[in-house]
Motif scaffolding. Sequence first.
Motif, mmCIF file in Angstrom:
data_model
loop_
_atom_site.group_PDB
_atom_site.id
_atom_site.type_symbol
_atom_site.label_atom_id
_atom_site.label_comp_id
_atom_site.label_asym_id
_atom_site.label_seq_id
_atom_site.Cartn_x
_atom_site.Cartn_y
_atom_site.Cartn_z
ATOM 1 N N GLN A 181 13.151 8.824 -4.441
ATOM 2 C CA GLN A 181 12.076 8.886 -3.420
ATOM 3 C C GLN A 181 11.389 7.560 -2.784
ATOM 4 N N LEU A 182 11.202 6.475 -3.704
ATOM 5 C CA LEU A 182 10.779 5.301 -3.512
ATOM 6 C C LEU A 182 11.765 4.670 -2.840
ATOM 7 N N GLY A 183 12.842 4.522 -3.035
ATOM 8 C CA GLY A 183 14.091 4.104 -2.647
ATOM 9 C C GLY A 183 14.270 4.564 -1.073
ATOM 10 N N VAL A 184 13.920 5.915 -0.733
ATOM 11 C CA VAL A 184 14.186 6.538 0.625
ATOM 12 C C VAL A 184 13.018 5.947 1.420
ATOM 13 N N LEU A 185 11.710 6.004 0.878
ATOM 14 C CA LEU A 185 10.563 5.342 1.433
ATOM 15 C C LEU A 185 11.105 4.223 1.796
ATOM 16 N N THR A 198 18.800 -3.927 4.178
ATOM 17 C CA THR A 198 17.612 -3.869 3.446
ATOM 18 C C THR A 198 17.625 -2.251 3.267
ATOM 19 N N PRO A 199 17.781 -1.506 4.160
ATOM 20 C CA PRO A 199 17.638 -0.086 3.952
ATOM 21 C C PRO A 199 18.935 0.520 2.724
ATOM 22 N N LEU A 200 19.983 -0.171 3.075
ATOM 23 C CA LEU A 200 21.014 0.170 2.179
ATOM 24 C C LEU A 200 20.511 -0.413 0.662
ATOM 25 N N GLY A 201 20.235 -1.683 0.623
ATOM 26 C CA GLY A 201 19.636 -2.169 -0.748
ATOM 27 C C GLY A 201 18.810 -1.302 -1.394
ATOM 28 N N SER A 202 17.738 -0.929 -0.705
ATOM 29 C CA SER A 202 16.670 -0.048 -1.277
ATOM 30 C C SER A 202 17.210 1.280 -1.683
ATOM 31 N N LEU A 203 18.188 1.816 -0.928
ATOM 32 C CA LEU A 203 18.869 3.069 -1.667
ATOM 33 C C LEU A 203 19.591 2.587 -2.832
ATOM 34 N N ALA A 204 20.392 1.598 -2.849
ATOM 35 C CA ALA A 204 21.244 1.079 -3.819
ATOM 36 C C ALA A 204 20.226 1.020 -5.246
ATOM 37 N N TYR A 219 11.758 -3.235 -9.068
ATOM 38 C CA TYR A 219 10.826 -4.338 -9.504
ATOM 39 C C TYR A 219 9.450 -3.327 -9.317
ATOM 40 N N LEU A 220 9.565 -2.688 -8.377
ATOM 41 C CA LEU A 220 8.041 -1.977 -8.026
ATOM 42 C C LEU A 220 8.072 -0.713 -9.035
ATOM 43 N N LEU A 221 8.935 -0.207 -9.787
ATOM 44 C CA LEU A 221 9.054 0.659 -10.772
ATOM 45 C C LEU A 221 8.873 -0.099 -12.149
ATOM 46 N N PHE A 222 9.461 -0.939 -12.239
ATOM 47 C CA PHE A 222 9.463 -1.729 -13.851
ATOM 48 C C PHE A 222 8.175 -2.321 -13.980
ATOM 49 N N VAL A 254 0.776 -1.237 -0.026
ATOM 50 C CA VAL A 254 0.038 -0.098 -0.130
ATOM 51 C C VAL A 254 0.883 1.356 0.122
ATOM 52 N N LEU A 255 1.720 1.350 0.829
ATOM 53 C CA LEU A 255 2.556 2.526 0.997
ATOM 54 C C LEU A 255 3.454 2.760 0.110
ATOM 55 N N PRO A 256 4.185 1.792 -0.778
ATOM 56 C CA PRO A 256 5.057 2.237 -1.856
ATOM 57 C C PRO A 256 4.094 2.547 -3.091
ATOM 58 N N LEU A 257 2.734 1.880 -3.440
ATOM 59 C CA LEU A 257 2.148 2.078 -4.466
ATOM 60 C C LEU A 257 1.351 3.561 -4.398
#
Length: 428
Positions: A60-64, A377-383, A257-260, A45-48
């Motif tokens: 911004q999605l990576g930061v969230l 995971t936070p570092l991975g999301s930012l990457a 993936y959530l953007l792709f 829900v939150l990313p979408l």
Amino acid sequence: MTAPLRHGSDTGRPVPSGLWRDVDFRRLWVGQTASQLGEHASLVVLPLFAVLTLDASAGQLGVLRAVGQAPILLLSLFVGAWVDRWRTRTTMVLADVGRALALGAVALAGVLGLLGLPGLLALAFAVGALSVFFDVAYQVSLVRLVDRDRLVRGNSALEGSRSAAQIGGPALGGALVSLLSAPVAAASGALFFALSFLSIRRIRRAESIPERPEGPPRVRQRISEGLRFVAGDAALRAVCLASAAFQFSFAAMTTVYLLFLPRVLHLSGTVVGLALAAAGPGALLGSLLAARLPSRFGHGTVLVCAAVLGDGVFLWVPALHGSSAVTVPVLLAVGFVFGLGGQLVNVTVMAVRQAVTPDGMQGRAAATITFVGMGMTPLGSLAGGFLAQEWGLRAGLLVTAAGMLLSPVVMVLSPLARLGRELPASSD
């Protein structure tokens, strides 16, 4: 404690009938299922909401996602030290109440039109922090409720419920965001946390909490003991390294993936939710197989083969183009295989960790592994956000998917690959 296992319980049934007759175990199972369903719904829900409503960029999605995962890195070690001294039931019900209130705030702010990216960041952090408490506590709770010779089957039941949540949560969250609104989707997550609270608070069995040492608690000392214990055990050390490699790459891959899916393949929120939910049926099958395959082929063989299968399947996704008739079935198949392999790894690793860990160290061992693995995971999301922005979504997805194969490589080079059919003994 629960009744002893009956003869013939290894005939392939995922959980012995005596365990299901245990009322307190059923209450834990129902509460954990509801909690996982709410958690998986909120993770979609939150990313979408950010992507489809706020038009969030890749960065911004990576930061969230990183903010929502940051509590794993910041709190896991402290939570493990505390949970070893607390009643897990109290920890879980308080976490449920807090997450229900946080998602209720998302729903209310969304209805009033006040939900922007800063609000999403704050509430994602709150939900993530409370989820750390719940996830560590429910793993320790099982050890305090059932005999050690039932850990694999008890974990199979709990991980099976998490699989059911993976089926319903993403599909429910994606569909509600797409067809109705983000506030409605957030409210549904709050309701599931409320159901978890109602079930877990009814557990009546007194917990066998390890005896507390005299004098005031020294959290730093207890954290240090947990770190030394995990670092000193070769199997647990390998679990940490493999988990760190996987979680970093998986978080990066998920961000891309959530953007792709919506921006390159032009899929709707509902279809995105279904693609994510496809991991659920595979994970459910993986939970059932995890009750029998390790005792037949060996824990090490199951771990390595399942990791290669589940992690490698995402390499097919970057080759997809557009929303053709082949695209959606392939995404569903990829999700199913990933869920199958991932769940076999999860259940087997958890049983190994619980088997080799003394009772008084369960919370700290679980939290240490969570800190090292999920803390990436936070570092991975930012990457992932950076790669998507700088290299493009297709190239970023290919690189991050390939990175997930580092996990089975670590397993092959460690004692995990040599584990046999019997679980190792506790190092009391």
